[in-house]
Design a protein around this motif. Structure first.
Motif, mmCIF file in Angstrom:
data_model
loop_
_atom_site.group_PDB
_atom_site.id
_atom_site.type_symbol
_atom_site.label_atom_id
_atom_site.label_comp_id
_atom_site.label_asym_id
_atom_site.label_seq_id
_atom_site.Cartn_x
_atom_site.Cartn_y
_atom_site.Cartn_z
ATOM 1 N N VAL A 18 0.824 -1.202 0.000
ATOM 2 C CA VAL A 18 0.000 0.000 0.000
ATOM 3 C C VAL A 18 0.862 1.258 0.000
ATOM 4 C CG1 VAL A 18 -1.674 1.344 1.314
ATOM 5 C CG2 VAL A 18 -1.995 -1.120 1.074
ATOM 6 N N THR A 19 1.911 1.267 0.808
ATOM 7 C CA THR A 19 2.752 2.451 0.902
ATOM 8 C C THR A 19 3.408 2.776 -0.438
ATOM 9 O OG1 THR A 19 3.224 1.992 3.235
ATOM 10 C CG2 THR A 19 4.713 3.505 2.092
ATOM 11 N N HIS A 20 3.937 1.747 -1.091
ATOM 12 C CA HIS A 20 4.582 1.962 -2.390
ATOM 13 C C HIS A 20 3.573 2.408 -3.445
ATOM 14 C CE1 HIS A 20 7.908 -1.072 -1.032
ATOM 15 N NE2 HIS A 20 8.013 0.121 -0.436
ATOM 16 N N PHE A 48 -7.143 -9.148 -1.581
ATOM 17 C CA PHE A 48 -5.754 -9.265 -1.142
ATOM 18 C C PHE A 48 -5.663 -10.073 0.140
ATOM 19 C CE2 PHE A 48 -5.875 -5.278 -3.544
ATOM 20 C CZ PHE A 48 -4.783 -5.418 -4.386
ATOM 21 N N VAL A 49 -4.498 -10.696 0.345
ATOM 22 C CA VAL A 49 -4.167 -11.332 1.624
ATOM 23 C C VAL A 49 -2.798 -10.809 2.047
ATOM 24 C CG1 VAL A 49 -5.548 -13.414 1.308
ATOM 25 C CG2 VAL A 49 -3.215 -13.351 0.417
ATOM 26 N N GLN A 50 -2.590 -10.691 3.352
ATOM 27 C CA GLN A 50 -1.334 -10.202 3.875
ATOM 28 C C GLN A 50 -0.292 -11.308 3.891
ATOM 29 O OE1 GLN A 50 -1.351 -6.826 5.152
ATOM 30 N NE2 GLN A 50 0.897 -6.982 5.063
ATOM 31 N N LYS A 51 0.881 -11.048 3.305
ATOM 32 C CA LYS A 51 2.004 -11.987 3.329
ATOM 33 C C LYS A 51 3.219 -11.232 3.838
ATOM 34 C CE LYS A 51 0.212 -15.778 1.463
ATOM 35 N NZ LYS A 51 0.244 -17.113 2.094
ATOM 36 N N GLY A 52 3.456 -11.324 5.140
ATOM 37 C CA GLY A 52 4.530 -10.544 5.729
ATOM 38 C C GLY A 52 4.206 -9.065 5.616
ATOM 39 N N ARG A 53 5.103 -8.295 5.018
ATOM 40 C CA ARG A 53 4.871 -6.863 4.829
ATOM 41 C C ARG A 53 4.165 -6.555 3.516
ATOM 42 N NH1 ARG A 53 10.499 -3.907 6.779
ATOM 43 N NH2 ARG A 53 10.470 -4.643 8.944
ATOM 44 N N ASN A 54 3.972 -7.573 2.704
ATOM 45 C CA ASN A 54 3.386 -7.367 1.390
ATOM 46 C C ASN A 54 1.941 -7.822 1.324
ATOM 47 O OD1 ASN A 54 5.827 -6.393 0.463
ATOM 48 N ND2 ASN A 54 6.478 -8.353 -0.377
ATOM 49 N N LEU A 55 1.244 -7.296 0.337
ATOM 50 C CA LEU A 55 -0.100 -7.748 0.021
ATOM 51 C C LEU A 55 -0.040 -8.560 -1.262
ATOM 52 C CD1 LEU A 55 -2.307 -4.570 0.645
ATOM 53 C CD2 LEU A 55 -2.201 -6.634 2.040
ATOM 54 N N GLN A 56 -0.685 -9.744 -1.242
ATOM 55 C CA GLN A 56 -0.740 -10.569 -2.439
ATOM 56 C C GLN A 56 -2.186 -10.747 -2.875
ATOM 57 O OE1 GLN A 56 1.365 -14.251 -2.074
ATOM 58 N NE2 GLN A 56 3.367 -13.258 -1.805
ATOM 59 N N LEU A 57 -2.375 -10.809 -4.188
ATOM 60 C CA LEU A 57 -3.717 -11.003 -4.723
ATOM 61 C C LEU A 57 -4.232 -12.398 -4.395
ATOM 62 C CD1 LEU A 57 -3.269 -9.443 -8.277
ATOM 63 C CD2 LEU A 57 -4.811 -8.574 -6.503
ATOM 64 N N THR A 58 -5.506 -12.466 -4.055
ATOM 65 C CA THR A 58 -6.182 -13.754 -3.952
ATOM 66 C C THR A 58 -6.440 -14.264 -5.371
ATOM 67 O OG1 THR A 58 -8.363 -12.719 -3.978
ATOM 68 C CG2 THR A 58 -7.315 -13.032 -1.815
ATOM 69 N N PRO A 59 -6.804 -15.523 -5.540
ATOM 70 C CA PRO A 59 -7.122 -16.022 -6.892
ATOM 71 C C PRO A 59 -8.176 -15.181 -7.603
ATOM 72 C CG PRO A 59 -6.864 -17.872 -5.406
ATOM 73 C CD PRO A 59 -6.796 -16.633 -4.555
ATOM 74 N N VAL A 60 -9.208 -14.756 -6.871
ATOM 75 C CA VAL A 60 -10.240 -13.927 -7.503
ATOM 76 C C VAL A 60 -9.696 -12.527 -7.787
ATOM 77 C CG1 VAL A 60 -11.328 -13.031 -5.376
ATOM 78 C CG2 VAL A 60 -12.699 -13.334 -7.448
ATOM 79 N N GLY A 61 -8.753 -12.074 -6.939
ATOM 80 C CA GLY A 61 -8.118 -10.785 -7.195
ATOM 81 C C GLY A 61 -7.302 -10.801 -8.484
#
Length: 296
Positions: A18-20, A48-61
């Motif tokens: 989000v910050t970037h 999105f799902v949280q993976k550590g400090r990053n956000l990753q897209l869900t399959p539907v995302g």
């Protein structure tokens, strides 16, 4: 759903942060987070799902990202076409070309057109015969120079602009280098410097040799006219090239000899997607090109 939400969603998906994304969008991080949250609530989907400090897209995302990128691209193109419709002397012309036209023909016609339409921009894409047709039908370009001209193609249409003669090119020290003309069969024992399989000039050369009863021996292959010309000049074989590709640049140059028999030519055409309207700025350039080559 708001347009800015879609832009924010794409940015977060690409940056995975989000910050970037906020830095790229020049907005506050809280504004991006809120718009993503509102988008998920409105769609009733977790994007999105949280993976550590990053956000990753869900399959539907991921599925949604592909669709939204297409929508935003189409919207951008529609807005551009609207501006071009209001003033076809501006805008961007997306045009493809084969390498052999990039040395002289393409720069010449673009320079001539920009003298009378200085605000027009060009996006140029070089390619092989098949890749240019693919880029055209996929909508990545609106017009394309092509050689040879594709007769009766299901997806593209256009017109032949000119027919160009091919010459034999030989090392300067070759025994036939000073001849006024020659028969192609005189080269049947020579190694040929050929274009690779993706290039239409290869098929033209092979067909010409077949017509006079021989299959050329392959010495070397290259992907560009400069390479073919340079290898021949260095004494590594012979070849056939269109006249406009035999330009004197640099100290190492091959000899150019006209073919008396058979006469070998290639057609150069301009194509567009069949049955589709192209932007007015591209339409005007097409008209300019047709008139330009009629005069020439």
């Amino acid at each position: 759903m708001e347009l800015r939400q879609l832009h924010y969603f794409v940015s977060v998906a690409k940056k995975q942060h989000v910050t970037h994304a906020a830095e790229e969008l020049h907005v506050a991080q809280s504004a991006v987070s809120r718009q993503i949250h509102l988008l998920e609530e409105e769609l009733n989907l977790q994007l999105f799902v949280q993976k550590g400090r990053n956000l990753q897209l869900t399959p539907v995302g991921k599925l949604l990202l592909n669709k939204i990128e297409g929508i935003l691209s189409d919207l951008e193109r529609v807005v551009q076409e609207a501006h071009e419709f209001l003033d076809p002397n501006k805008g961007e012309i997306r045009i493809g070309f084969p390498h052999s036209l990039g040395v002289n023909l393409l720069p010449t016609v673009v320079a001539c057109y920009r003298k009378i339409n200085p605000e027009v921009k060009f996006r140029l894409k070089q390619g092989t015969y098949n890749s240019l047709i693919r880029d055209l039908t996929n909508g990545e370009i609106d017009l394309s120079f092509i050689s040879p001209f594709p007769e009766n193609h299901a997806l593209v249409s256009g017109q032949i602009l000119l027919t160009e003669e091919l010459y034999a090119i030989l090392p300067a020290q070759h025994e036939l280098a000073n001849e006024v003309s020659l028969h192609l069969s005189q080269l049947k024992e020579e190694p040929f410097v050929m274009f690779s399989e993706d290039y239409s000039l290869r098929a033209i050369v092979l067909d010409a040799c077949k017509r006079v009863g021989f299959v050329p021996k392959f010495g070397f292959e290259g992907d560009e006219t400069d390479t073919i010309r340079g290898l021949v000049a260095a004494g590594l074989g012979v070849s056939l090239l269109p006249e406009m590709a035999i330009t004197e640049r640099g100290p190492l140059q091959p000899a150019k000899v006209r073919l008396q028999e058979p006469k070998v030519t290639r057609t150069i055409g301009l194509i567009r997607r069949k049955g589709e309207k192209i932007p007015p700025v591209a339409e005007r350039f097409q008209t300019f090109l047709i008139d330009y080559f009629k005069e020439k």
